[in-house]
Design an enzyme around this catalytic site. Structure first.
Site, PDB file in Angstrom:
ATOM      1  N   CYS A   1       0.825  -1.266  -0.013  1.00  0.00           N
ATOM      2  CA  CYS A   1       0.035   0.085   0.078  1.00  0.00           C
ATOM      3  C   CYS A   1       0.893   1.438   0.042  1.00  0.00           C
ATOM      4  O   CYS A   1       0.506   2.182  -0.370  1.00  0.00           O
ATOM      5  CB  CYS A   1      -1.084  -0.029   1.192  1.00  0.00           C
ATOM      6  SG  CYS A   1      -0.248   0.023   2.778  1.00  0.00           S
TER       7      CYS A   1
ATOM      8  N   CYS B   1      -3.599  -2.395  -0.740  1.00  0.00           N
ATOM      9  CA  CYS B   1      -2.654  -3.562  -0.153  1.00  0.00           C
ATOM     10  C   CYS B   1      -2.301  -4.581  -1.300  1.00  0.00           C
ATOM     11  O   CYS B   1      -1.614  -5.584  -1.041  1.00  0.00           O
ATOM     12  CB  CYS B   1      -2.885  -3.897   0.983  1.00  0.00           C
ATOM     13  SG  CYS B   1      -3.170  -2.560   2.156  1.00  0.00           S
TER      14      CYS B   1
ATOM     15  N   LYS C   1      -5.756  -8.440  11.726  1.00  0.00           N
ATOM     16  CA  LYS C   1      -5.718  -6.745  11.505  1.00  0.00           C
ATOM     17  C   LYS C   1      -6.982  -6.282  10.988  1.00  0.00           C
ATOM     18  O   LYS C   1      -7.873  -6.661  10.257  1.00  0.00           O
ATOM     19  CB  LYS C   1      -4.518  -6.454  10.306  1.00  0.00           C
ATOM     20  CG  LYS C   1      -4.419  -4.941  10.203  1.00  0.00           C
ATOM     21  CD  LYS C   1      -3.362  -5.014   9.106  1.00  0.00           C
ATOM     22  CE  LYS C   1      -3.153  -3.484   8.511  1.00  0.00           C
ATOM     23  NZ  LYS C   1      -2.127  -3.258   7.708  1.00  0.00           N
TER      24      LYS C   1
ATOM     25  N   ARG D   1      -1.366   6.533   7.549  1.00  0.00           N
ATOM     26  CA  ARG D   1      -1.378   6.713   6.137  1.00  0.00           C
ATOM     27  C   ARG D   1      -1.097   8.167   5.843  1.00  0.00           C
ATOM     28  O   ARG D   1      -0.548   8.287   4.692  1.00  0.00           O
ATOM     29  CB  ARG D   1      -3.171   6.645   6.054  1.00  0.00           C
ATOM     30  CG  ARG D   1      -3.355   5.108   6.115  1.00  0.00           C
ATOM     31  CD  ARG D   1      -4.779   4.584   5.621  1.00  0.00           C
ATOM     32  NE  ARG D   1      -5.090   3.325   6.287  1.00  0.00           N
ATOM     33  CZ  ARG D   1      -6.395   2.852   6.159  1.00  0.00           C
ATOM     34  NH1 ARG D   1      -7.289   3.534   5.645  1.00  0.00           N
ATOM     35  NH2 ARG D   1      -6.390   1.531   6.581  1.00  0.00           N
TER      36      ARG D   1
ATOM     37  N   ARG E   1     -10.495  -0.337   2.944  1.00  0.00           N
ATOM     38  CA  ARG E   1      -9.584  -1.625   3.074  1.00  0.00           C
ATOM     39  C   ARG E   1     -10.768  -2.738   3.627  1.00  0.00           C
ATOM     40  O   ARG E   1     -10.263  -3.591   4.092  1.00  0.00           O
ATOM     41  CB  ARG E   1      -8.380  -1.483   3.966  1.00  0.00           C
ATOM     42  CG  ARG E   1      -7.537  -0.482   3.383  1.00  0.00           C
ATOM     43  CD  ARG E   1      -6.211  -0.876   3.949  1.00  0.00           C
ATOM     44  NE  ARG E   1      -5.223   0.271   4.005  1.00  0.00           N
ATOM     45  CZ  ARG E   1      -4.576   0.701   2.765  1.00  0.00           C
ATOM     46  NH1 ARG E   1      -4.995   0.480   1.696  1.00  0.00           N
ATOM     47  NH2 ARG E   1      -3.695   1.731   3.000  1.00  0.00           N
TER      48      ARG E   1
ATOM     49  N   GLU F   1      -8.592 -16.126  12.141  1.00  0.00           N
ATOM     50  CA  GLU F   1      -7.404 -15.812  11.224  1.00  0.00           C
ATOM     51  C   GLU F   1      -6.019 -15.945  11.924  1.00  0.00           C
ATOM     52  O   GLU F   1      -5.048 -16.478  11.112  1.00  0.00           O
ATOM     53  CB  GLU F   1      -7.519 -14.220  11.482  1.00  0.00           C
ATOM     54  CG  GLU F   1      -8.606 -13.457  10.360  1.00  0.00           C
ATOM     55  CD  GLU F   1      -7.971 -13.549   8.929  1.00  0.00           C
ATOM     56  OE1 GLU F   1      -6.926 -14.340   8.833  1.00  0.00           O
ATOM     57  OE2 GLU F   1      -8.849 -13.104   8.086  1.00  0.00           O
TER      58      GLU F   1
ATOM     59  N   LYS G   1      -3.724  -6.047  15.860  1.00  0.00           N
ATOM     60  CA  LYS G   1      -3.609  -4.782  15.540  1.00  0.00           C
ATOM     61  C   LYS G   1      -4.897  -4.399  15.151  1.00  0.00           C
ATOM     62  O   LYS G   1      -5.921  -4.713  14.300  1.00  0.00           O
ATOM     63  CB  LYS G   1      -2.708  -4.557  14.442  1.00  0.00           C
ATOM     64  CG  LYS G   1      -2.302  -3.379  13.776  1.00  0.00           C
ATOM     65  CD  LYS G   1      -1.597  -3.468  12.444  1.00  0.00           C
ATOM     66  CE  LYS G   1      -1.717  -2.035  11.852  1.00  0.00           C
ATOM     67  NZ  LYS G   1      -1.017  -1.859  10.460  1.00  0.00           N
TER      68      LYS G   1
ATOM     69  N   SER H   1      -0.585   4.165  15.090  1.00  0.00           N
ATOM     70  CA  SER H   1      -0.283   5.450  15.138  1.00  0.00           C
ATOM     71  C   SER H   1      -1.650   6.432  15.593  1.00  0.00           C
ATOM     72  O   SER H   1      -1.288   7.216  16.336  1.00  0.00           O
ATOM     73  CB  SER H   1      -0.272   5.846  13.459  1.00  0.00           C
ATOM     74  OG  SER H   1      -1.331   5.579  12.949  1.00  0.00           O
TER      75      SER H   1
END
Ligand code: PBG
Length: 327
Positions: free
Chosen positions: A122, A130, A195, A205, A217, A233, A248, A274
């Protein structure tokens, strides 16, 4: 044994007593600092959405890596920005890309530091997704080959570990097969296993200019409402060969961290992303909370939930705060 026989406050009398019975202890050895690598030379430019974090050219990344080691931190996680973006994210797997060069230079200067690379397209695609795009669709299986090439290019440059963050199905297995095929069976994979499609990636981003140019996404990252799916997952990534699994973001997903912790013995990482960093920084700037205490409280909560490893922009600050006595 109720009050007055039992009194919870007895063990809270002094700092030393409180330390003695503290259940969760944060140490530098479980923190990973992300770094943002850019093409060029002599660049150390603060990222406006991530105060205290910088865009670093390769030479500056080496300087930073030495500081990271001096702090007693074990590892860095490298993200890259390309000189140019295109539909297939070619610079992601270029042997002369900024990340590949940084890996090489850092391993030469500070061989003891674990260098992990983020494997994703990405930051390198002009559409900001991505994966490979056909119409408005993100095409899973065509993306796998590009991810293999990206991971391989990082490992050939000397990366100690790769961390795929794209959330395409089957990418851990594809990368494992590719690395094994080239003789890199000893290189571990840290999978961004659970995620979520999170708004908390906003400042990141902006830092890498990877906001999708159309859509979002949600066709590949997870629905924030789902927790059972996170366990699934994680299991899938383990079956495909993940050595470390990750949840995450971290703070809005502490329940997911705790659940995943129950479901696997593998090392579990959590990414204090972030937006989580920016929230504390912004509130502290406004004088609304004590930055140092909030930082340690947030990181401790992630460990308390069950994470063994925390990826955080606070890593260096946390080391300094821990050296001064911690929480
Ligand atoms: C994707 C990637 C993202 C982050 C790490 N890897 C962003 C995204 O999925 O949009 C976010 C990290 C952060 O917010 O700190 N390659």
């Amino acid at each position: 044994m109720p009050f007055p026989t039992y009194r919870s406050r007895r063990l809270r009398e002094s700092p030393a007593l409180r330390r003695l019975v503290q259940e969760t202890r944060l140490t530098p050895s479980e923190l990973i600092l992300p770094l943002f690598i850019v093409p060029g030379h002599g660049i150390r430019q603060e990222i406006s959405s991530l105060p205290g974090q910088c865009h670093l050219s390769v030479d500056q990344a080496v300087t930073e890596a030495k500081t990271v080691v001096d702090h007693g931190l074990p590892a860095v996680l490298l993200f890259g920005l390309p000189a140019g973006k295109d539909p297939l994210g070619r610079e992601a797997y270029s042997p002369t890309g900024a990340v590949q060069q940084a890996v090489h230079a850092i391993k030469r200067a500070v061989p003891g530091l674990v260098v992990i690379t983020d494997v994703c397209l990405c930051e390198y695609t002009d559409h900001g997704h991505c994966g490979v795009v056909e119409g408005e669709r993100i095409v899973n299986d065509l993306t796998l080959e590009l991810l293999q090439r990206t991971a391989l290019s990082h490992v050939e440059a000397g990366a100690d570990m790769v961390a795929p963050s794209d959330m395409m199905d089957g990418r851990v297995g594809a990368i494992r097969a590719c690395l094994d095929d080239k003789g890199y069976y000893h290189i571990p994979i840290m999978a961004y296993a659970a995620k979520y499609a999170s708004s908390f990636y906003g400042p990141f981003r902006e830092a890498v200019q990877s906001t999708p140019q159309f859509g979002d996404r949600r066709s590949y990252q997870m629905d924030p409402a789902n927790a059972r799916e996170a366990v699934r997952e994680v299991q899938l990534d383990i079956v495909e060969g993940a050595d470390i699994v990750m949840v995450k973001p971290a703070l809005p997903y502490l329940d997911v961290i705790a659940r995943v912790r129950q479901s696997t013995d593998l090392p579990l990482a959590a990414y204090n992303v972030s937006g989580e960093y920016a929230m504390i920084k912004a509130a502290a700037r406004l004088g609304w909370l004590d930055e140092e205490r909030a930082t340690l409280e947030a990181l401790t909560s992630i460990k308390r939930a069950g994470a063994d490893i925390i990826i955080t922009y606070f890593a260096k600050e946390a080391v300094r705060l821990l050296a001064r006595g911690g929480l």
